[in-house]
Scaffold this motif. Structure first.
Motif, mmCIF file in Angstrom:
data_model
loop_
_atom_site.group_PDB
_atom_site.id
_atom_site.type_symbol
_atom_site.label_atom_id
_atom_site.label_comp_id
_atom_site.label_asym_id
_atom_site.label_seq_id
_atom_site.Cartn_x
_atom_site.Cartn_y
_atom_site.Cartn_z
ATOM 1 N N THR A 4 0.931 -1.079 -0.076
ATOM 2 C CA THR A 4 0.034 -0.077 -0.101
ATOM 3 C C THR A 4 0.872 1.402 0.115
ATOM 4 N N ALA A 26 -4.674 6.411 -0.441
ATOM 5 C CA ALA A 26 -4.061 5.257 -0.610
ATOM 6 C C ALA A 26 -4.210 4.415 -1.468
ATOM 7 N N TYR A 47 1.974 0.602 5.260
ATOM 8 C CA TYR A 47 1.965 1.404 3.941
ATOM 9 C C TYR A 47 3.283 2.132 3.965
#
Ligand SMILES: [Zn+2]
Lengths: 547, 291
Positions: A4, A26, A47
């Motif tokens: 991500t 995102a 992420y």
């Protein structure tokens, strides 16, 4: 689990009312995982934070609902237009504002050519900005007498050639009697050729043949570069012949890892029956990929207004020119609509004159009665002269419209003065009426007829300024927010793609326009000046400066 | 090489263009026709005439072919002219919305082609209605005014007085046109294409078909060729077609081509024998004479 990436932005304009403005987006697997602030997005788990766009404005990737990939191919020819225009490599070509400037530019290109017999081709000439002074055979002979030269007009309907080109095309003779070939005092053609039937025999010798409309691999790649430079991530090719070789080439080029846009080619309804066309497109639709959206049809009802080939209702052309031409008979269109509706294939129909629009409305109505099709979204393309009553019928039939906002700037003065006269010129490309009537609306450039650039197109619809600087049709102006909607979700809707692109919200494609300026802050009069850094297409980042 | 004759066949949808083209192909009898159609519709060419078929070309019994030109008529014409053996005559079956005069105009620009007239099919039963159609009316009228010959088809579907009225209306729309009434596209082939006329004249005693007859006019001395051609095209004479050779006042052999009121003369090889084949309606031919 897939990676991500969370992008930080100065501001994200989502075009989604539940979260109109955000600071972070995102991306996972080329799609939008979420949009909001960092804290909210971090709830999705691990992420990587990417600060590339920390000082940029993000918008949904822009959607151009009516363009032609030929724009990419034409840039290999010499640009002879009046207005400044950027090429695929980002070089800004200054407008050539006099015939001498055009000739100088051609001479410069001629000197650089190595093959003495190769044709020299130019494009985007438009004498109306030069007091209608015409380019002659002799002008182009001053560039070369031994090499064929052809310069295509911006409208695409007129070709200027030199003596050598006329010789090769068999037209360098006296006694010609054809409305499309003006003759000089010496009885020979002046070198201006009007209409496809006179352009074709000579055009093949100066680099303009039918297959020019099929973009080749390089043309399609160059077209992709123009998309990045203008913030476009979804674009139509309206319309294509889609011959087998062309389809393979388009599939392969758009399939390249670095191809930056989703291309939506529409099959031209011409030279085949309605049944053959629908059968072909049903088969093509099965071959559609994420970046090549095959499976739609474009029909053409009439010609163009400035070419006097559009079909007009009473009282016809302002200068008394006879009514224009039908390109497709109502019976053929009726057959196409029925078959396409039954097969679930969308049809976009080009109409320019208001009689052509009327004919399409009259034809689609009964077809929908026979083949009820909720959510068909059949779209009128250009539809420049429609009046309020016609917009009400579009609404009732469930049609969409894609109005030619750019045309208003480039040829609005010409329409006011010559083709349709003052009153009807005010209502051309009636964006306000479309929205007030509830007709789903997009706006377009028709590139290469006018330059690709949705912010310029939006500026045209917001300000309705013509090339001479007049505001024409104050009451048809739309607000900046409405114009931004038209170049994103509005256009996506006309392609049945608003569930995938056109706004920044969870689940949609990670397609973004990356901007230096905020289009909602810059103000309507400056909307065309919004600077584009590049795009993100399916999560892949494309910086215009690095192309 | 002599210019390749091209006949433009037009008329609104349903007038019977396709039926007539098939009729001509059936009666080609050694004349190699190349038919150019906008698109291969379901029934472009009768099944029993087809010998072979691919995406762009249909081969037809007797050395004829049919090709679809889509959006590139000029390209298709140039292709046809390059075929071996070369076709004797090209037929362009134009679309229902096309302006046939514009097509003829663009053909005339191309070197190596000669326009052998514009032939328009009209449906006797529906013509007057389509001429008043909200959308197509002016297109139908333009097609009529572009015609050298109008084939008024499907006359079996209308009463005699209505037919006479339609015929008179047509003549008023285009005073220069020759009107041929017919049924099921069954027109005398010699009236449609001059290649048929020349062949019929060469094949011996002139046959008399339906309400037409043929004769050969043979000048026995030099003539003012333009005068002669103009005379043969005179509407009072009412000839449908004429084609042949005559010697000009200066001794040059000339080709004369007449279709309805349209005429053309051009230089020809000196070894051609004088003689002009004329096709007209019965009872009119007695007026045909050297001016
Ligand atoms: Zn277009």
């Amino acid at each position: 689990m897939s990676d991500t990436t969370i992008y930080t932005a100065r501001k994200i304009i989502t075009m989604n009312r539940n979260r109109p403005i955000a600071s972070h987006v995102a991306v996972r697997d080329g799609r939008i995982l979420g949009v909001g602030d960092l804290e909210e997005l971090a709830t999705w788990g691990e992420y990587k934070l990417d600060e590339t766009f920390a000082d940029k404005i993000l918008m949904p990737g822009l959607v151009e609902g009516h363009a032609h990939t030929m724009e990419g191919t034409l840039w290999r020819y010499v640009y002879c237009g009046y207005f400044d225009r950027a090429d695929p490599d980002g070089k800004m070509w200054e407008g050539a504002r006099t015939i001498d400037a055009i000739l100088d530019r051609l001479k410069q290109a001629e000197v650089e050519m190595t093959d003495p017999d190769a044709p020299l081709s130019g494009w985007s000439l438009d004498p109306i900005y030069m007091d209608n002074k015409r380019v002659t055979r002799a002008d182009l002979d001053s560039v070369s007498q031994t090499r064929p030269i052809g310069v295509l007009h911006a409208s695409g309907h007129i070709l200027n050639v030199n003596t050598k080109a006329l010789e090769l095309g068999g037209l360098m003779k006296t006694g010609l009697n054809h409305p499309g070939i003006p003759l000089g005092a010496d009885g020979y053609p002046t070198g201006e050729l009007y209409g496809p039937e006179t352009m074709t025999p000579v055009g093949v010798h100066v680099g303009f043949n039918r297959s020019l409309t099929d973009s080749d691999a390089q043309g399609l790649r160059d077209f992709g570069k123009l998309c990045v430079r203008t913030g476009v991530t979804t674009i139509t090719d309206l319309a294509a012949r889609l011959e087998p070789d062309g389809v393979e080439s388009m599939l392969s080029v758009t399939g390249e890892d670095t191809y930056p846009a989703r291309v939506v080619p529409l099959q031209m309804f011409m030279g085949a029956t309605a049944k053959e066309t629908v059968d072909k497109v049903v088969a093509l639709k099965k071959r559609a990929t994420d970046r090549l959206r095959l499976g739609r049809i474009k029909a053409v009802a009439d010609g163009s207004i400035q070419g006097f080939s559009a079909r007009m209702r009473w009282p016809g052309y302002h200068n008394g020119a006879p009514n224009g031409l039908w390109y497709t008979a109502p019976e053929q269109l009726a057959q196409l609509y029925r078959l396409a509706l039954a097969a679930g294939i969308q049809v976009h129909t080009h109409t320019n004159g208001d009689e052509a629009t009327e004919m399409v409305l009259d034809t689609l109505g009964p077809a929908l009665t026979d083949v009820p099709s909720p959510d068909h979204r059949f779209t009128l393309q250009h539809c420049q002269l429609a009046d309020a009553a016609q917009f009400r019928r579009m609404k009732n039939l469930g049609m969409c419209v894609n109005l030619f906002a750019n045309h208003h700037f480039y040829w609005g003065d010409e329409h006011y003065r010559l083709t349709v006269g003052p009153e009807r010129a005010l209502r051309m490309n009636a964006c306000r009426t479309a929205l007030d009537t509830g007709v789903p609306m997009a706006i377009h450039s028709d590139a290469p007829v006018t330059p690709l650039g949705p912010f310029f197109t939006a500026w045209c619809a917001v300000n309705r300024i013509t090339a001479s600087g007049r505001v024409q049709g104050e009451s048809e102006k739309i607000a900046v927010e409405e114009a931004l909607y038209a170049i994103t979700i509005g256009a996506a809707y006309t392609l049945h793609m608003d569930d995938e692109v056109g706004s920044i919200e969870v689940g949609k494609k990670a397609d973004f326009a990356i901007l230096e300026d905020d289009p909602t802050e810059i103000g309507g009069p400056n909307l065309k000046d919004v600077r584009v850094w590049g795009t993100v297409s399916g999560g892949r980042v494309f910086c215009a400066a690095d192309l | 090489m002599p210019a390749l004759p091209v006949t433009v066949i037009g008329g609104y949808l349903g007038a019977g263009k396709t039926t007539m083209v098939n009729h001509l192909l059936r009666h080609a009898d050694g004349v190699r026709l190349a038919v150019l159609v906008n698109e291969f519709g379901e029934l472009a060419i009768d099944e029993d005439l087809i010998e072979a078929e691919d995406d762009t070309l249909i081969s037809i019994a007797g050395g004829c072919v049919c090709c679809s030109f889509g959006s590139d008529l000029t390209g298709a014409l140039l292709e046809m002219a390059k075929m071996h053996p070369r076709p004797d005559h090209l037929l362009i079956e134009s679309s229902g919305v096309a302006i046939p005069g514009a097509i003829a105009g663009s053909v005339s620009l191309l070197d190596g082609f000669h326009v052998d007239g514009v032939v328009i099919l009209a449906d006797a039963e529906t013509l007057r209605d389509s001429a008043q159609d909200k959308y197509m009316g002016d297109t139908v009228l333009r097609q009529i005014s572009d015609a050298n010959i109008i084939i008024l088809n499907k006359t079996d579907l209308v009463a005699a007085d209505a037919l006479a009225e339609t015929s008179a209306w047509l003549a008023a729309q285009n005073p220069n046109v020759r009107i041929i009434e017919t049924q099921h596209g069954n027109v005398v082939p010699e009236a449609v294409l001059d290649s048929f006329l020349v062949k019929a004249a060469a094949s011996g005693p002139h046959h008399h078909t339906a309400n037409m007859e043929m004769m050969t006019l043979t000048p026995d001395q030099r003539v003012d060729v333009d005068d002669l051609a103009r005379h043969l095209a005179d509407e009072n004479l009412g000839l449908i077609r004429a084609k042949g050779f005559a010697t000009s006042l200066s001794g040059q052999k000339m080709l004369i081509q007449v279709v309805g009121s349209r005429w053309a003369t051009s230089e020809a090889a000196q070894d051609k024998a004088d003689g002009i084949v004329c096709l007209g309606f019965k009872g009119q031919m007695s007026k045909v004479a050297l001016p």
